[in-house]
Design an enzyme around this catalytic site. Structure first.
Site, PDB file in Angstrom:
ATOM      1  CB  ILE A 135      36.641  20.757 -24.333  1.00 45.37           C
ATOM      2  CG1 ILE A 135      36.356  18.794 -24.226  1.00 45.37           C
ATOM      3  CG2 ILE A 135      36.876  21.267 -23.357  1.00 45.37           C
ATOM      4  CD1 ILE A 135      37.745  18.243 -24.307  1.00 45.37           C
ATOM      5  CB  ALA A 136      31.217  19.345 -25.198  1.00 46.97           C
ATOM      6  CB  THR A 174      34.284  27.435 -21.677  1.00 42.98           C
ATOM      7  OG1 THR A 174      33.892  27.192 -20.506  1.00 42.98           O
ATOM      8  CG2 THR A 174      34.660  28.446 -22.111  1.00 42.98           C
ATOM      9  CB  ALA A 200      37.305   4.365 -16.724  1.00 42.37           C
ATOM     10  CD  GLU A 231      41.820  19.860 -19.946  1.00 43.41           C
ATOM     11  OE1 GLU A 231      42.380  18.367 -20.489  1.00 43.41           O
ATOM     12  OE2 GLU A 231      40.980  19.687 -18.619  1.00 43.41           O
ATOM     13  CD  GLN A 284      35.516  44.438   3.336  1.00 46.13           C
ATOM     14  OE1 GLN A 284      34.863  43.896   2.766  1.00 46.13           O
ATOM     15  NE2 GLN A 284      34.826  45.419   4.847  1.00 46.13           N
ATOM     16  CG  HIS A 298      38.529  49.411  -3.973  1.00 43.21           C
ATOM     17  ND1 HIS A 298      39.461  48.168  -3.852  1.00 43.21           N
ATOM     18  CD2 HIS A 298      38.675  49.768  -4.913  1.00 43.21           C
ATOM     19  CE1 HIS A 298      40.003  48.384  -5.358  1.00 43.21           C
ATOM     20  NE2 HIS A 298      40.046  48.871  -6.147  1.00 43.21           N
ATOM     21  N   GLY A 322      37.129  22.909 -14.134  1.00 45.86           N
ATOM     22  CA  GLY A 322      38.783  22.427 -14.162  1.00 45.86           C
ATOM     23  C   GLY A 322      39.146  21.408 -12.970  1.00 45.86           C
TER      24      GLY A 322
HETATM   25  C1  LIG Z   1      31.737  28.983 -15.924  1.00 42.01           C
HETATM   26  C2  LIG Z   1      31.794  27.188 -16.019  1.00 42.01           C
HETATM   27  C3  LIG Z   1      32.675  27.345 -17.559  1.00 42.01           C
HETATM   28  C4  LIG Z   1      32.430  25.660 -18.007  1.00 42.01           C
HETATM   29  N1  LIG Z   1      33.631  25.472 -19.120  1.00 42.01           N
HETATM   30  C5  LIG Z   1      32.499  23.138 -19.326  1.00 42.01           C
HETATM   31  C6  LIG Z   1      34.153  23.068 -20.594  1.00 42.01           C
HETATM   32  O1  LIG Z   1      34.203  24.272 -20.600  1.00 42.01           O
HETATM   33  N2  LIG Z   1      33.640  21.846 -21.035  1.00 42.01           N
HETATM   34  C7  LIG Z   1      32.951  21.115 -19.785  1.00 42.01           C
HETATM   35  O2  LIG Z   1      32.777  19.809 -20.476  1.00 42.01           O
HETATM   36  N3  LIG Z   1      32.543  21.458 -19.002  1.00 42.01           N
HETATM   37  C8  LIG Z   1      32.619  22.743 -18.512  1.00 42.01           C
HETATM   38  N4  LIG Z   1      32.726  23.424 -17.251  1.00 42.01           N
HETATM   39  C9  LIG Z   1      31.609  22.653 -15.445  1.00 42.01           C
HETATM   40  C10 LIG Z   1      32.382  22.306 -14.993  1.00 42.01           C
HETATM   41  O3  LIG Z   1      33.646  22.169 -15.056  1.00 42.01           O
HETATM   42  C11 LIG Z   1      31.267  21.481 -13.521  1.00 42.01           C
HETATM   43  O4  LIG Z   1      30.831  22.103 -13.139  1.00 42.01           O
HETATM   44  C12 LIG Z   1      32.897  21.065 -12.582  1.00 42.01           C
HETATM   45  O5  LIG Z   1      33.181  20.257 -12.970  1.00 42.01           O
HETATM   46  C13 LIG Z   1      32.200  20.631 -11.471  1.00 42.01           C
HETATM   47  O6  LIG Z   1      31.150  19.627 -11.721  1.00 42.01           O
HETATM   48  P1  LIG Z   1      29.374  19.942 -11.474  1.00 42.01           P
HETATM   49  O7  LIG Z   1      29.158  20.924 -11.336  1.00 42.01           O
HETATM   50  O8  LIG Z   1      28.965  18.189 -12.365  1.00 42.01           O
HETATM   51  O9  LIG Z   1      29.620  19.308  -9.715  1.00 42.01           O
HETATM   52  P2  LIG Z   1      29.284  18.661  -8.628  1.00 42.01           P
HETATM   53  O10 LIG Z   1      30.116  17.310  -9.557  1.00 42.01           O
HETATM   54  O11 LIG Z   1      27.543  17.672  -9.454  1.00 42.01           O
HETATM   55  O12 LIG Z   1      29.679  19.104  -7.291  1.00 42.01           O
HETATM   56  C14 LIG Z   1      28.789  19.083  -6.684  1.00 42.01           C
HETATM   57  C15 LIG Z   1      29.649  19.599  -5.489  1.00 42.01           C
HETATM   58  O13 LIG Z   1      30.384  18.000  -4.744  1.00 42.01           O
HETATM   59  C16 LIG Z   1      31.509  17.804  -4.423  1.00 42.01           C
HETATM   60  N5  LIG Z   1      32.236  16.744  -5.591  1.00 42.01           N
HETATM   61  C17 LIG Z   1      31.470  15.777  -6.093  1.00 42.01           C
HETATM   62  N6  LIG Z   1      31.975  14.951  -6.430  1.00 42.01           N
HETATM   63  C18 LIG Z   1      33.039  14.573  -4.804  1.00 42.01           C
HETATM   64  C19 LIG Z   1      33.779  13.667  -4.386  1.00 42.01           C
HETATM   65  N7  LIG Z   1      33.770  12.653  -4.745  1.00 42.01           N
HETATM   66  N8  LIG Z   1      34.059  14.222  -2.984  1.00 42.01           N
HETATM   67  C20 LIG Z   1      34.615  15.314  -2.388  1.00 42.01           C
HETATM   68  N9  LIG Z   1      33.066  16.258  -2.883  1.00 42.01           N
HETATM   69  C21 LIG Z   1      33.353  15.586  -4.019  1.00 42.01           C
HETATM   70  C22 LIG Z   1      32.348  19.162  -5.527  1.00 42.01           C
HETATM   71  O14 LIG Z   1      33.092  19.192  -5.758  1.00 42.01           O
HETATM   72  C23 LIG Z   1      30.839  20.335  -5.967  1.00 42.01           C
HETATM   73  O15 LIG Z   1      31.329  20.915  -4.337  1.00 42.01           O
HETATM   74  C24 LIG Z   1      32.315  24.554 -17.147  1.00 42.01           C
HETATM   75  C25 LIG Z   1      31.637  25.491 -15.998  1.00 42.01           C
HETATM   76  C26 LIG Z   1      31.524  26.722 -15.617  1.00 42.01           C
HETATM   77  C27 LIG Z   1      30.757  27.094 -13.640  1.00 42.01           C
END
Ligand SMILES: Cc1cc2nc3c(=O)[nH]c(=O)nc-3n(C[C@H](O)[C@H](O)[C@H](O)COP(=O)(O)OP(=O)(O)OC[C@H]3O[C@@H](n4cnc5c(N)ncnc54)[C@H](O)[C@@H]3O)c2cc1C
Length: 385
Positions: free
Chosen positions: A129-130, A164, A184, A250, A344, A346, A371
């Protein structure tokens, strides 16, 4: 160590126990011995999906008429727990089973379910899912990928990141704007079957802090034509609502994995501190070690009891967004804290790749990010205070 009665939800049946045994045997035989190799190659073996499909380990909570096992989501839970106990973060099984297949089951037309679910259940295709894009993750309403109607087709354009199963997926549910002028309300979910289209490209299999065996990837869509029949659901603009509806499941999936990882870290560490000696004693004979492990065990038990209750609520279709957000954020924060404590205890060996605790520590970090980040979880809970 854990009193089994605390972990026995009322959903446990003889059928689930038998499935659990199969899952444990499969994970120990086919998964655990390959964890290090998959970390090195950056993905699981493609045949793993087919082998799991043959044994009924794919889509166990999808109805039998669509090729699934006909169970409830507890069948997904035991799979995740046994994968966790096998020390494997590489295999995007829970996403394929518990998320992708469930979107199709919940929103697909009869034709869509007949076309896709049996293939997901056999392992013929891998699901992804993207949602996330380079410019937006938490703020999903701002996705820029578009799926614009053109005759009998949608034309999909955009870029996704961190996906993923990205290298192996043959079916990708893409979060796209069918109406780019709306936030939305402009979002729809469309299905791209990767080997049936032109203009779809997989980018890099991204190098990460942990989960080295998971093919987390970039995906590119350039004028990808898909039939209008690949829109998931009854009409355009339903995507955001669909995403929100699926989120509790999820998030509980992430929490299940967190609890399994905590328990494994504590089991490994308890054994280690009983074997390791310092200053003429076993490391467990230091009161500090016992107190720290006693506290961590208590917290892992609290996490277990909470997710068991959430599982019952999910099965009864009563798991709400707030409770699921609490489970996701608290268990994953605790998972990280406990993995760090266990490393730690370990000493220097904990930092060495050959000790499984190092992988548990590395892999735990991202659980607080995907998630929905744990900050977003607190935002959600905060809104209902
Ligand atoms: C290993 C891995 C697997 C993944 N798999 C998938 C997948 O299969 N499909 C998919 O679609 N995505 C996937 N993701 C993406 C993941 O869901 C996102 O990285 C995540 O939702 C955060 O989005 P971002 O990285 O753009 O961070 P941002 O949204 O840019 O957030 C940056 C920081 O700002 C904070 N922040 C943002 N908005 C707010 C707010 N309103 N209030 C307070 N703090 C805020 C966040 O908590 C974070 O600390 C994956 C990520 C990783 C690392």
């Amino acid at each position: 160590m854990l009193n089994a009665a605390l972990a026995e939800g009322r959903y446990v049946t003889d059928e689930l126990k038998m499935f659990h045994d199969t899952a444990r045997r499969f994970m120990q035989a086919e998964v655990a011995p390959n964890v290090v190799r998959w970390d090195e190659q950056g993905h699981v073996d493609r045949e793993l999906w087919n082998k799991a499909g043959e044994l009924g380990l794919l889509c166990p909570s999808i109805p039998v008429e669509y090729g699934g096992g006909g169970g409830d989501v507890a069948f997904e839970k035991v799979l995740i727990e046994e994968q966790g106990r096998a020390g494997c973060s590489a295999w995007g099984l829970s996403l394929h089973n518990g998320i992708v297949a469930h979107y199709i089951l919940a929103y697909g037309t009869e034709e869509q379910k007949q076309a896709w679910l049996p293939k997901l259940a056999s392992g013929e295709i891998v699901g992804a899912i993207a949602m996330t894009e380079p410019g937006t993750g938490s703020d999903l309403q701002s996705v820029r990928t578009t799926a614009i109607a053109d005759g009998d087709d949608y034309v999909v354009n955009g870029q996704k990141v961190f996906i993923t199963n990205g290298q192996q997926a043959g079916l990708v549910i893409v979060v796209a704007k069918t109406d780019p002028n709306e936030k939305a309300k402009g979002i729809s979910l469309v299905v791209v079957e990767t080997d049936k289209v032109e203009g779809f490209r997989r980018g890099r299999n991204l190098e990460k802090v942990g989960m080295h065996g998971q093919d987390t990837s970039e995906l590119f869509f350039e004028n990808v034509r898909i039939p209008k029949a690949n829109l998931l659901g009854k009409g355009e603009g339903m995507g955001f609502v669909q995403l929100m509806e699926q989120l509790p499941q999820e998030r509980l999936i992430v929490a299940w994995a967190a609890v399994a990882a905590m328990e494994l870290a504590l089991d490994l560490t308890t054994q280690y501190v009983k074997d390791r000696k310092a200053f003429g004693k076993r490391v467990i004979d230091f009161q500090n070690t016992r107190f720290q492990l006693a506290q961590a065990r208590t917290e892992a038990t609290l996490a277990r009891v909470f997710v068991e209750r959430c599982t019952e609520m999910l099965i009864d279709k009563k798991l709400d967004v707030v409770t699921a957000a609490m489970a996701k954020y608290w268990t994953t924060d605790k998972q990280f804290e406990i993995a760090d404590l266990c490393l730690q205890l370990h000493g220097g060996y904990g930092y060495m790749d050959e000790y499984p605790i190092s992988r548990l520590w590395r892999d735990s970090r991202v659980q607080r990010i995907y998630g929905g980040t744990n900050e977003i979880m607190k935002e959600l809970i905060g809104r209902f205070l």
